[in-house]
Design a protein around this motif. Structure first.
Motif, PDB file in Angstrom:
ATOM      1  N   ASP A 104     -14.608   3.061 -17.754  1.00 45.03           N
ATOM      2  CA  ASP A 104     -15.389   4.292 -17.542  1.00 45.03           C
ATOM      3  C   ASP A 104     -15.816   4.498 -16.199  1.00 45.03           C
ATOM      4  OD1 ASP A 104     -14.916   5.089 -20.043  1.00 45.03           O
ATOM      5  OD2 ASP A 104     -16.813   4.546 -20.769  1.00 45.03           O
ATOM      6  N   VAL A 105     -16.192   3.637 -15.501  1.00 47.05           N
ATOM      7  CA  VAL A 105     -16.914   3.552 -14.098  1.00 47.05           C
ATOM      8  C   VAL A 105     -15.866   3.884 -13.073  1.00 47.05           C
ATOM      9  CG1 VAL A 105     -17.800   2.434 -12.222  1.00 47.05           C
ATOM     10  CG2 VAL A 105     -18.899   2.153 -14.552  1.00 47.05           C
ATOM     11  N   VAL A 106     -14.500   3.176 -13.243  1.00 46.04           N
ATOM     12  CA  VAL A 106     -13.382   3.438 -12.123  1.00 46.04           C
ATOM     13  C   VAL A 106     -12.495   4.494 -12.212  1.00 46.04           C
ATOM     14  CG1 VAL A 106     -13.589   1.019 -11.378  1.00 46.04           C
ATOM     15  CG2 VAL A 106     -11.789   1.802 -13.337  1.00 46.04           C
ATOM     16  N   THR A 107     -12.537   5.026 -13.539  1.00 41.05           N
ATOM     17  CA  THR A 107     -11.352   5.933 -13.863  1.00 41.05           C
ATOM     18  C   THR A 107     -11.475   7.400 -13.080  1.00 41.05           C
ATOM     19  OG1 THR A 107     -10.763   5.126 -16.292  1.00 41.05           O
ATOM     20  CG2 THR A 107     -10.527   7.363 -15.870  1.00 41.05           C
ATOM     21  N   PRO A 108     -12.703   7.677 -13.147  1.00 37.60           N
ATOM     22  CA  PRO A 108     -13.079   9.175 -12.295  1.00 37.60           C
ATOM     23  C   PRO A 108     -12.636   8.974 -10.863  1.00 37.60           C
ATOM     24  CG  PRO A 108     -15.058   8.262 -13.208  1.00 37.60           C
ATOM     25  CD  PRO A 108     -14.132   7.528 -13.829  1.00 37.60           C
ATOM     26  N   MET A 109     -12.723   7.565 -10.439  1.00 34.75           N
ATOM     27  CA  MET A 109     -12.799   7.317  -8.856  1.00 34.75           C
ATOM     28  C   MET A 109     -11.228   7.314  -8.524  1.00 34.75           C
ATOM     29  SD  MET A 109     -15.590   4.210  -8.489  1.00 34.75           S
ATOM     30  CE  MET A 109     -15.608   4.175  -6.705  1.00 34.75           C
ATOM     31  N   GLU A 110     -10.338   6.817  -9.529  1.00 37.74           N
ATOM     32  CA  GLU A 110      -9.014   6.868  -9.439  1.00 37.74           C
ATOM     33  C   GLU A 110      -8.551   8.423  -9.665  1.00 37.74           C
ATOM     34  OE1 GLU A 110      -5.052   4.894  -9.288  1.00 37.74           O
ATOM     35  OE2 GLU A 110      -6.930   4.815  -8.246  1.00 37.74           O
ATOM     36  N   GLY A 111      -8.930   8.789 -10.556  1.00 37.63           N
ATOM     37  CA  GLY A 111      -8.504  10.559 -11.008  1.00 37.63           C
ATOM     38  C   GLY A 111      -7.881  10.589 -12.611  1.00 37.63           C
ATOM     39  N   HIS A 112      -7.262   9.143 -12.873  1.00 44.66           N
ATOM     40  CA  HIS A 112      -6.679   9.144 -14.270  1.00 44.66           C
ATOM     41  C   HIS A 112      -6.636   7.588 -14.583  1.00 44.66           C
ATOM     42  CE1 HIS A 112      -3.270   8.504 -11.282  1.00 44.66           C
ATOM     43  NE2 HIS A 112      -3.834   9.768 -10.910  1.00 44.66           N
ATOM     44  N   PRO A 113      -6.605   7.281 -15.847  1.00 46.23           N
ATOM     45  CA  PRO A 113      -6.464   5.887 -16.119  1.00 46.23           C
ATOM     46  C   PRO A 113      -5.095   5.149 -16.140  1.00 46.23           C
ATOM     47  CG  PRO A 113      -6.622   7.352 -18.161  1.00 46.23           C
ATOM     48  CD  PRO A 113      -6.275   8.298 -16.696  1.00 46.23           C
ATOM     49  N   ASP A 114      -4.307   5.781 -15.981  1.00 47.08           N
ATOM     50  CA  ASP A 114      -2.849   5.113 -16.389  1.00 47.08           C
ATOM     51  C   ASP A 114      -2.748   3.851 -15.511  1.00 47.08           C
ATOM     52  OD1 ASP A 114      -2.532   6.668 -14.108  1.00 47.08           O
ATOM     53  OD2 ASP A 114      -0.557   7.091 -14.531  1.00 47.08           O
ATOM     54  N   VAL A 124       0.871  -1.209   0.143  1.00 43.49           N
ATOM     55  CA  VAL A 124      -0.111  -0.152  -0.092  1.00 43.49           C
ATOM     56  C   VAL A 124       0.908   1.133  -0.070  1.00 43.49           C
ATOM     57  CG1 VAL A 124      -1.644   1.242   1.407  1.00 43.49           C
ATOM     58  CG2 VAL A 124      -1.781  -1.315   1.035  1.00 43.49           C
ATOM     59  N   SER A 125       0.419   2.154  -0.762  1.00 44.11           N
ATOM     60  CA  SER A 125       1.104   3.550  -0.624  1.00 44.11           C
ATOM     61  C   SER A 125       2.572   3.373  -1.123  1.00 44.11           C
ATOM     62  CB  SER A 125       1.008   4.257   0.609  1.00 44.11           C
ATOM     63  OG  SER A 125      -0.269   4.584   0.767  1.00 44.11           O
ATOM     64  N   ARG A 126       3.051   2.327  -2.002  1.00 44.21           N
ATOM     65  CA  ARG A 126       4.102   2.397  -2.646  1.00 44.21           C
ATOM     66  C   ARG A 126       4.327   2.675  -4.260  1.00 44.21           C
ATOM     67  NH1 ARG A 126       4.381   1.862   2.297  1.00 44.21           N
ATOM     68  NH2 ARG A 126       5.907   0.588   3.320  1.00 44.21           N
ATOM     69  N   GLY A 127       3.166   2.903  -4.960  1.00 46.15           N
ATOM     70  CA  GLY A 127       3.186   3.422  -6.341  1.00 46.15           C
ATOM     71  C   GLY A 127       3.281   2.203  -7.159  1.00 46.15           C
ATOM     72  N   LEU A 128       2.516   1.246  -6.600  1.00 42.02           N
ATOM     73  CA  LEU A 128       2.427  -0.149  -7.445  1.00 42.02           C
ATOM     74  C   LEU A 128       0.785  -0.402  -7.581  1.00 42.02           C
ATOM     75  CD1 LEU A 128       5.385  -2.367  -6.047  1.00 42.02           C
ATOM     76  CD2 LEU A 128       5.014  -1.576  -8.394  1.00 42.02           C
ATOM     77  N   GLY A 129       0.160   0.817  -7.439  1.00 41.33           N
ATOM     78  CA  GLY A 129      -1.479   0.725  -7.959  1.00 41.33           C
ATOM     79  C   GLY A 129      -2.174  -0.207  -6.913  1.00 41.33           C
ATOM     80  N   SER A 130      -1.904   0.015  -5.794  1.00 45.23           N
ATOM     81  CA  SER A 130      -2.797  -0.747  -4.761  1.00 45.23           C
ATOM     82  C   SER A 130      -4.161  -0.342  -4.823  1.00 45.23           C
ATOM     83  CB  SER A 130      -2.220  -0.742  -3.216  1.00 45.23           C
ATOM     84  OG  SER A 130      -2.208   0.802  -2.997  1.00 45.23           O
ATOM     85  N   SER A 131      -4.592   0.881  -4.880  1.00 45.26           N
ATOM     86  CA  SER A 131      -5.659   1.327  -4.837  1.00 45.26           C
ATOM     87  C   SER A 131      -6.616   1.157  -6.424  1.00 45.26           C
ATOM     88  CB  SER A 131      -5.888   2.876  -4.991  1.00 45.26           C
ATOM     89  OG  SER A 131      -4.905   3.665  -5.962  1.00 45.26           O
ATOM     90  N   ALA A 132      -5.664   1.018  -7.168  1.00 46.72           N
ATOM     91  CA  ALA A 132      -6.489   0.536  -8.621  1.00 46.72           C
ATOM     92  C   ALA A 132      -6.755  -1.040  -8.657  1.00 46.72           C
ATOM     93  CB  ALA A 132      -5.265   0.561  -9.726  1.00 46.72           C
ATOM     94  N   THR A 133      -6.095  -1.809  -7.633  1.00 46.33           N
ATOM     95  CA  THR A 133      -6.372  -3.171  -7.769  1.00 46.33           C
ATOM     96  C   THR A 133      -7.837  -3.509  -6.858  1.00 46.33           C
ATOM     97  OG1 THR A 133      -5.295  -3.614  -5.483  1.00 46.33           O
ATOM     98  CG2 THR A 133      -3.926  -4.222  -7.462  1.00 46.33           C
ATOM     99  N   LEU A 134      -8.004  -2.255  -5.903  1.00 49.15           N
ATOM    100  CA  LEU A 134      -9.212  -2.347  -5.118  1.00 49.15           C
ATOM    101  C   LEU A 134     -10.279  -2.179  -6.235  1.00 49.15           C
ATOM    102  CD1 LEU A 134      -8.160  -0.894  -1.830  1.00 49.15           C
ATOM    103  CD2 LEU A 134      -8.884  -3.244  -2.245  1.00 49.15           C
ATOM    104  N   LEU A 135     -10.246  -0.884  -6.729  1.00 54.27           N
ATOM    105  CA  LEU A 135     -11.226  -0.423  -7.703  1.00 54.27           C
ATOM    106  C   LEU A 135     -11.612  -1.507  -8.910  1.00 54.27           C
ATOM    107  CD1 LEU A 135      -9.897   3.373  -8.205  1.00 54.27           C
ATOM    108  CD2 LEU A 135     -11.980   2.448  -6.817  1.00 54.27           C
ATOM    109  N   ALA A 136     -10.596  -2.049  -9.794  1.00 53.26           N
ATOM    110  CA  ALA A 136     -10.877  -2.968 -10.431  1.00 53.26           C
ATOM    111  C   ALA A 136     -11.545  -4.150  -9.977  1.00 53.26           C
ATOM    112  CB  ALA A 136      -9.388  -3.541 -11.076  1.00 53.26           C
ATOM    113  N   ALA A 137     -10.880  -4.826  -8.612  1.00 53.22           N
ATOM    114  CA  ALA A 137     -12.034  -5.614  -8.244  1.00 53.22           C
ATOM    115  C   ALA A 137     -13.206  -5.690  -7.719  1.00 53.22           C
ATOM    116  CB  ALA A 137     -11.078  -6.300  -6.853  1.00 53.22           C
ATOM    117  N   GLY A 138     -13.629  -4.497  -7.187  1.00 61.00           N
ATOM    118  CA  GLY A 138     -14.931  -4.155  -6.829  1.00 61.00           C
ATOM    119  C   GLY A 138     -15.647  -4.046  -8.191  1.00 61.00           C
ATOM    120  N   ALA A 139     -15.244  -3.184  -9.150  1.00 61.35           N
ATOM    121  CA  ALA A 139     -16.114  -3.227 -10.275  1.00 61.35           C
ATOM    122  C   ALA A 139     -16.276  -4.401 -10.912  1.00 61.35           C
ATOM    123  CB  ALA A 139     -15.472  -2.061 -11.358  1.00 61.35           C
TER     124      ALA A 139
END
Length: 293
Positions: free
Chosen positions: A116-126, A83-98
């Motif tokens: 389209d659903v999760v990108t605004p939640m993350e702020g950007h799609p990268d 978590v909070s190391r720059g390896l997309g931990s928040s993106a894994t949660l968003l992708a998993a939930g969706a």
């Protein structure tokens, strides 16, 4: 259902907020519908075992998109993504939930719609694009909010070692240090290298990748937030890394190396005297993205 989501890196050198890459480091989830009003989350800290959990928020966002009443949810998280190391931990949660919500309701939405659903939640799609799709993804967000994502092939020979420190770096803090405007020369610098990056990844051409994996849009400003950045960079390059970039917002650093298994113990030994502990994790590119298993 059970699903697996890969860790990701955002920016991927010069592709600020638009280019991401998925890795063979995973978060695994189990999701089950429960009677309305029930929520049971395990595998994370107690403060995240509620509706504020990003996976739950993404689950609810898909339910809203589908026009269904929010259901109860049982969610178990088992992750190797720090978590909070720059390896997309928040993106894994968003992708998993969706992904879980879509699957448990019969998969009416495409992956494109989930992005389209999760990108605004993350702020950007990268990060969320490669988390869903796998591989190397370049994405743009249209004025209507629709995300156009293009996947590029990556040669199997392209390998990384993630140099992960024992300290976190909040994305909000890493965003705060970025300037509101940049010189034109810096924009041209990154645009040209992003174009070369895609070809280098496809060909597995380390000479191209060494030239392409450079950045002037965020690295000069964020490196001061990463303890011993200059020392780690110098040691990695001296040990044979072809390039070194900040992974996402940091503080993890990605070393491009054709033999990361041999590189990892060597760089760990080189960095062992530093005040903060660094571990080196060899990584391959994940090409599957989020999958049920």
């Amino acid at each position: 259902m059970r699903l697996r989501v890969p860790a990701t890196t955002g920016n991927t050198g010069p592709g600020f907020d638009s280019v991401g890459l998925a890795f063979t480091l995973y978060a695994r989830f189990e999701a089950e519908l429960l009677p309305t009003g029930q929520l049971a989350i395990s595998g994370c800290e107690a403060k995240y075992q509620n509706e504020e959990n990003l996976a739950v928020q993404a689950f609810r966002a898909v339910e809203k998109r589908l026009g269904v009443r929010p259901a109860g949810l049982k969610l178990r998280i088992d992750t190797d993504v720090p978590v909070s190391r720059g390896l997309g931990s928040s993106a894994t949660l968003l992708a998993a939930g969706a992904f879980a919500a879509n699957a448990l309701y019969g998969s009416p939405l495409s992956q494109e719609a989930l992005l389209d659903v999760v990108t605004p939640m993350e702020g950007h799609p990268d990060n969320v694009a490669p988390a869903l799709y796998g591989g190397l993804c370049a994405s743009v967000v249209g004025e209507d909010g629709h995300v156009l994502c293009v996947r590029y092939p990556v040669a199997p020979s392209v390998r990384f070692a993630a140099l992960i420190p024992d300290f976190p770096l909040a994305t909000a803090e890493a965003r705060r240090v970025l300037p509101a405007a940049i010189p034109r020369a810096d924009a041209v610098f990154n645009i040209s290298r992003t174009a070369i990056l895609m070809r280098g990844m496809e060909m597995g051409d380390y000479a191209l990748l060494s030239a392409a994996l450079d950045d002037r849009l965020h690295t000069p400003y964020r490196k001061a937030l990463i303890h011993d950045y200059d020392c780690v960079r110098a040691q990695a390059l001296e040990a044979g890394a072809r390039a070194l970039v900040i992974s996402g917002a940091g503080p993890t650093l990605l070393a491009l190396h054709p033999d990361p298994e041999a590189f990892a113990p060597q760089i760990e030994a080189r960095l062992s005297a530093l005040p903060h502990k660094w571990r080196a994790v060899p990584l391959r590119v994940d090409t599957e993205g989020t999958v049920a298993y």
